[in-house]
Design a protein around this motif. Structure first.
Motif, PDB file in Angstrom:
ATOM      1  N   GLU A 153       0.886  -1.047   0.049  1.00 38.32           N
ATOM      2  CA  GLU A 153      -0.044  -0.169   0.059  1.00 38.32           C
ATOM      3  C   GLU A 153       0.799   1.189  -0.010  1.00 38.32           C
ATOM      4  OE1 GLU A 153      -3.952  -1.648   2.484  1.00 38.32           O
ATOM      5  OE2 GLU A 153      -2.126  -0.807   3.645  1.00 38.32           O
ATOM      6  N   VAL A 154       0.676   2.126  -0.883  1.00 38.82           N
ATOM      7  CA  VAL A 154       1.431   3.348  -1.060  1.00 38.82           C
ATOM      8  C   VAL A 154       0.493   4.483  -0.510  1.00 38.82           C
ATOM      9  CG1 VAL A 154       2.835   4.778  -2.819  1.00 38.82           C
ATOM     10  CG2 VAL A 154       3.105   2.119  -2.970  1.00 38.82           C
ATOM     11  N   ARG A 155       1.212   5.227   0.028  1.00 34.42           N
ATOM     12  CA  ARG A 155       0.461   6.559   0.370  1.00 34.42           C
ATOM     13  C   ARG A 155       1.419   7.786  -0.010  1.00 34.42           C
ATOM     14  NH1 ARG A 155      -4.121   5.818   3.832  1.00 34.42           N
ATOM     15  NH2 ARG A 155      -4.274   3.739   4.680  1.00 34.42           N
ATOM     16  N   CYS A 156       0.884   8.897  -0.446  1.00 37.34           N
ATOM     17  CA  CYS A 156       1.891   9.889  -0.737  1.00 37.34           C
ATOM     18  C   CYS A 156       0.914  11.151  -0.505  1.00 37.34           C
ATOM     19  CB  CYS A 156       2.497   9.750  -2.217  1.00 37.34           C
ATOM     20  SG  CYS A 156       1.262   9.794  -3.199  1.00 37.34           S
ATOM     21  N   HIS A 157       1.919  12.398  -0.804  1.00 33.31           N
ATOM     22  CA  HIS A 157       0.995  13.793  -0.642  1.00 33.31           C
ATOM     23  C   HIS A 157      -0.028  13.750  -1.652  1.00 33.31           C
ATOM     24  CE1 HIS A 157       0.542  18.154  -1.101  1.00 33.31           C
ATOM     25  NE2 HIS A 157       1.390  17.877   0.052  1.00 33.31           N
ATOM     26  N   PRO A 158      -1.286  14.026  -1.105  1.00 35.48           N
ATOM     27  CA  PRO A 158      -2.605  14.355  -2.317  1.00 35.48           C
ATOM     28  C   PRO A 158      -2.175  14.836  -3.665  1.00 35.48           C
ATOM     29  CG  PRO A 158      -3.001  15.176   0.043  1.00 35.48           C
ATOM     30  CD  PRO A 158      -1.414  15.163   0.078  1.00 35.48           C
ATOM     31  N   GLU A 159      -1.394  15.727  -3.619  1.00 36.13           N
ATOM     32  CA  GLU A 159      -1.145  16.477  -5.090  1.00 36.13           C
ATOM     33  C   GLU A 159      -0.181  15.375  -5.835  1.00 36.13           C
ATOM     34  OE1 GLU A 159      -2.323  19.161  -6.595  1.00 36.13           O
ATOM     35  OE2 GLU A 159      -3.459  19.309  -4.625  1.00 36.13           O
ATOM     36  N   ASP A 160       0.583  14.390  -5.174  1.00 35.59           N
ATOM     37  CA  ASP A 160       1.353  13.414  -5.968  1.00 35.59           C
ATOM     38  C   ASP A 160       0.437  12.212  -6.469  1.00 35.59           C
ATOM     39  OD1 ASP A 160       3.650  14.997  -6.132  1.00 35.59           O
ATOM     40  OD2 ASP A 160       4.072  14.333  -4.094  1.00 35.59           O
ATOM     41  N   ILE A 161      -0.547  11.947  -5.833  1.00 36.83           N
ATOM     42  CA  ILE A 161      -1.373  10.517  -6.313  1.00 36.83           C
ATOM     43  C   ILE A 161      -1.389  10.623  -7.672  1.00 36.83           C
ATOM     44  CG2 ILE A 161      -3.415   9.559  -6.099  1.00 36.83           C
ATOM     45  CD1 ILE A 161      -3.834  10.455  -3.244  1.00 36.83           C
ATOM     46  N   LYS A 162      -1.616  11.741  -8.414  1.00 35.79           N
ATOM     47  CA  LYS A 162      -2.120  11.614 -10.013  1.00 35.79           C
ATOM     48  C   LYS A 162      -0.515  11.061 -10.598  1.00 35.79           C
ATOM     49  CE  LYS A 162      -0.989  16.385 -10.196  1.00 35.79           C
ATOM     50  NZ  LYS A 162      -1.510  17.778 -10.224  1.00 35.79           N
ATOM     51  N   HIS A 163       0.618  11.418  -9.984  1.00 38.73           N
ATOM     52  CA  HIS A 163       1.812  10.976 -10.681  1.00 38.73           C
ATOM     53  C   HIS A 163       2.107   9.365 -10.561  1.00 38.73           C
ATOM     54  CE1 HIS A 163       3.102  15.202 -11.504  1.00 38.73           C
ATOM     55  NE2 HIS A 163       2.863  15.411  -9.843  1.00 38.73           N
ATOM     56  N   VAL A 164       1.632   8.963  -9.396  1.00 37.33           N
ATOM     57  CA  VAL A 164       1.755   7.520  -9.049  1.00 37.33           C
ATOM     58  C   VAL A 164       0.825   6.540  -9.935  1.00 37.33           C
ATOM     59  CG1 VAL A 164       1.552   5.778  -7.461  1.00 37.33           C
ATOM     60  CG2 VAL A 164       2.642   8.028  -6.753  1.00 37.33           C
ATOM     61  N   ILE A 165      -0.318   7.269 -10.143  1.00 38.83           N
ATOM     62  CA  ILE A 165      -1.501   6.661 -10.959  1.00 38.83           C
ATOM     63  C   ILE A 165      -1.085   6.775 -12.411  1.00 38.83           C
ATOM     64  CG2 ILE A 165      -3.993   6.517 -11.612  1.00 38.83           C
ATOM     65  CD1 ILE A 165      -4.376   7.412  -8.600  1.00 38.83           C
ATOM     66  N   GLY A 166      -0.625   7.928 -12.777  1.00 37.86           N
ATOM     67  CA  GLY A 166      -0.543   8.135 -14.191  1.00 37.86           C
ATOM     68  C   GLY A 166      -1.677   8.500 -15.124  1.00 37.86           C
ATOM     69  N   ARG A 167      -1.561   8.978 -16.018  1.00 37.93           N
ATOM     70  CA  ARG A 167      -2.674   8.845 -17.115  1.00 37.93           C
ATOM     71  C   ARG A 167      -3.282   7.591 -17.400  1.00 37.93           C
ATOM     72  NH1 ARG A 167      -1.092  13.008 -21.661  1.00 37.93           N
ATOM     73  NH2 ARG A 167      -1.062  14.837 -19.922  1.00 37.93           N
ATOM     74  N   ASN A 168      -4.561   7.483 -17.122  1.00 32.76           N
ATOM     75  CA  ASN A 168      -5.436   6.280 -17.354  1.00 32.76           C
ATOM     76  C   ASN A 168      -4.856   5.176 -16.583  1.00 32.76           C
ATOM     77  OD1 ASN A 168      -7.255   7.658 -19.452  1.00 32.76           O
ATOM     78  ND2 ASN A 168      -5.625   7.281 -20.793  1.00 32.76           N
ATOM     79  N   GLY A 169      -4.134   5.605 -15.521  1.00 36.82           N
ATOM     80  CA  GLY A 169      -3.604   4.400 -14.755  1.00 36.82           C
ATOM     81  C   GLY A 169      -2.024   3.650 -15.328  1.00 36.82           C
ATOM     82  N   VAL A 170      -1.678   4.203 -16.451  1.00 33.62           N
ATOM     83  CA  VAL A 170      -0.631   3.618 -17.033  1.00 33.62           C
ATOM     84  C   VAL A 170       0.529   3.309 -16.013  1.00 33.62           C
ATOM     85  CG1 VAL A 170       1.155   3.843 -18.994  1.00 33.62           C
ATOM     86  CG2 VAL A 170      -1.340   4.598 -19.347  1.00 33.62           C
ATOM     87  N   THR A 171       0.835   4.448 -15.348  1.00 31.71           N
ATOM     88  CA  THR A 171       2.027   4.209 -14.437  1.00 31.71           C
ATOM     89  C   THR A 171       1.996   3.338 -13.333  1.00 31.71           C
ATOM     90  OG1 THR A 171       2.554   6.628 -14.793  1.00 31.71           O
ATOM     91  CG2 THR A 171       3.786   5.667 -12.825  1.00 31.71           C
ATOM     92  N   ALA A 172       0.771   3.453 -12.847  1.00 30.17           N
ATOM     93  CA  ALA A 172       0.263   2.218 -11.564  1.00 30.17           C
ATOM     94  C   ALA A 172       0.340   0.755 -12.342  1.00 30.17           C
ATOM     95  CB  ALA A 172      -1.047   2.596 -10.982  1.00 30.17           C
ATOM     96  N   GLU A 173      -0.258   0.648 -13.365  1.00 31.75           N
ATOM     97  CA  GLU A 173      -0.067  -0.768 -14.225  1.00 31.75           C
ATOM     98  C   GLU A 173       1.296  -0.967 -14.435  1.00 31.75           C
ATOM     99  OE1 GLU A 173      -1.630  -4.012 -15.194  1.00 31.75           O
ATOM    100  OE2 GLU A 173      -2.865  -2.281 -14.235  1.00 31.75           O
ATOM    101  N   ALA A 174       2.218  -0.133 -14.651  1.00 31.24           N
ATOM    102  CA  ALA A 174       3.632  -0.520 -15.062  1.00 31.24           C
ATOM    103  C   ALA A 174       4.189  -1.056 -13.719  1.00 31.24           C
ATOM    104  CB  ALA A 174       4.141   0.568 -15.747  1.00 31.24           C
ATOM    105  N   ILE A 175       3.873  -0.345 -12.727  1.00 29.95           N
ATOM    106  CA  ILE A 175       4.460  -0.876 -11.405  1.00 29.95           C
ATOM    107  C   ILE A 175       4.061  -2.306 -11.131  1.00 29.95           C
ATOM    108  CG2 ILE A 175       4.579  -0.711  -8.928  1.00 29.95           C
ATOM    109  CD1 ILE A 175       4.400   2.411  -9.700  1.00 29.95           C
ATOM    110  N   ARG A 176       2.630  -2.575 -11.532  1.00 27.49           N
ATOM    111  CA  ARG A 176       2.069  -3.816 -11.110  1.00 27.49           C
ATOM    112  C   ARG A 176       2.708  -4.802 -11.895  1.00 27.49           C
ATOM    113  NH1 ARG A 176      -3.019  -0.521 -11.127  1.00 27.49           N
ATOM    114  NH2 ARG A 176      -3.400  -0.392  -8.899  1.00 27.49           N
ATOM    115  N   HIS A 177       3.097  -4.525 -13.150  1.00 29.78           N
ATOM    116  CA  HIS A 177       3.702  -5.343 -14.206  1.00 29.78           C
ATOM    117  C   HIS A 177       5.006  -6.032 -13.719  1.00 29.78           C
ATOM    118  CE1 HIS A 177       4.287  -7.391 -17.897  1.00 29.78           C
ATOM    119  NE2 HIS A 177       5.540  -6.854 -18.045  1.00 29.78           N
TER     120      HIS A 177
END
Length: 95
Positions: A49-73
């Motif tokens: 479980e990752v928690r970060c600054h509220p303004e940074d969540i968008k950077h971790v998830i990425g556009r359409n979830g691409v960044t989070a999906e890359a981490i999951r991969h």
């Protein structure tokens, strides 16, 4: 019945995989000192479980979830090597 999960909040207690996720996420965000990874290990599955600054969540998830999906991969590849399943979740920061 499953085994009791073990929670590891401090960086020194995290596994190599959790530390890798911490380093990746810290590089993605604007406020790296606010990043927290909590690892909960079960018999065959580990929850990260990752928690970060509220303004940074968008950077971790990425556009359409691409960044989070890359981490999951990446975690799926590591999990195949370790014969373990990893679940990656991005949570809203605690206030």
């Amino acid at each position: 019945m499953g085994a009791v999960a073990e929670r590891k909040p401090a960086r020194a207690l995290l596994s190599d995989t959790a530390n890798l996720v911490l380093l990746i996420v810290q590089e993605l965000v604007n406020v790296p000192e606010d990043v927290e990874v909590v690892e909960t290990a079960g018999e065959q599955t580990t929850l990260l479980e990752v928690r970060c600054h509220p303004e940074d969540i968008k950077h971790v998830i990425g556009r359409n979830g691409v960044t989070a999906e890359a981490i999951r991969h990446l975690l799926a590849c590591l999990g195949a090597k370790e014969r373990r399943d990893f679940v990656f979740k991005v949570l809203e920061a605690r206030r």
